[in-house]
Scaffold this active site. Structure first.
Site, short mmCIF file in Angstrom:
data_model
loop_
_atom_site.label_atom_id
_atom_site.label_comp_id
_atom_site.label_asym_id
_atom_site.label_seq_id
_atom_site.Cartn_x
_atom_site.Cartn_y
_atom_site.Cartn_z
N CYS A 32 0.83 -1.03 -0.15
CA CYS A 32 -0.24 -0.15 -0.05
C CYS A 32 0.99 1.14 0.09
CB CYS A 32 -0.85 -0.01 1.11
SG CYS A 32 -2.26 1.04 0.92
N CYS A 50 -4.04 -1.14 -2.07
CA CYS A 50 -4.86 0.43 -2.06
C CYS A 50 -4.42 0.93 -3.88
CB CYS A 50 -4.17 1.62 -1.12
SG CYS A 50 -2.45 1.45 -1.32
N CYS A 99 6.32 -0.64 -9.89
CA CYS A 99 6.74 -1.43 -8.91
C CYS A 99 8.25 -1.75 -9.27
CB CYS A 99 6.02 -2.61 -8.44
SG CYS A 99 4.32 -2.44 -7.93
#
Length: 169
Positions: A12, A88, A96
């Protein structure tokens, strides 16, 4: 033959509530078959007190958690991840890091309970609702026959859990 132990990372943005609660739930329900971790793209540096209170109210571990960066899991020597779940909306759209092991990924968006304005009761309810939704998704994940599904079917099941909270029949 030893049963594989899977490493799971919940991500998140702030790593202060949803990902922490998911980590605790999977550690409890996974009972040694899974090792749960959590991290944030922009960690807040502290765990939200209502997240910890919610875990305690559900009789889950609320000790030893810390808000940390996802970069810890992209470093040499980090656990080889099998699954990475974003919980989220903000983290879902972010680029990422490259995770060791090329894990299976899915987005399981949950409304941010820390963003809820209102009475203490309304805020507690928001944390409780988020924890219960995460618990339900994790229960569905744990029910999947991981060894029997090919990568395409597994990815589809994981995405479906995040979209509807159920798996296709």
């Amino acid at each position: 033959m030893e049963e594989k132990i899977y490493n799971v990372l919940f991500i998140c943005t702030g790593n202060s509530a949803r990902s922490i609660m998911a980590e605790s739930v999977l550690q409890h329900l996974g009972r040694g078959r899974f090792v749960a971790h959590s991290a944030g793209s922009h960690p807040k540096g502290e765990v939200h007190p209502m997240a910890l209170a919610t875990l305690k109210s559900l009789r889950l571990n609320a000790d030893g958690f810390r808000s940390k960066s996802w970069s810890e899991f992209a470093q040499p020597g980090a656990p080889r991840l099998d699954f990475v779940f974003t919980v989220c909306d903000q983290a879902a759209g972010e680029v990422c890091p490259v995770w060791p092991g090329q894990p299976m990924t899915a987005h399981w968006g949950v409304a941010d309970p820390a963003a809820v304005q209102g009475s203490d009761e309304e805020r507690r309810d928001a944390f409780h609702d988020a924890a219960i939704l995460l618990k339900r998704r994790i229960e569905l994940f744990l029910a999947l026959p991981l060894k029997k599904l090919d990568a395409i079917a597994l990815r589809e099941q994981l995405q479906q859990i995040g979209k509807t909270g159920s798996v296709p029949a």
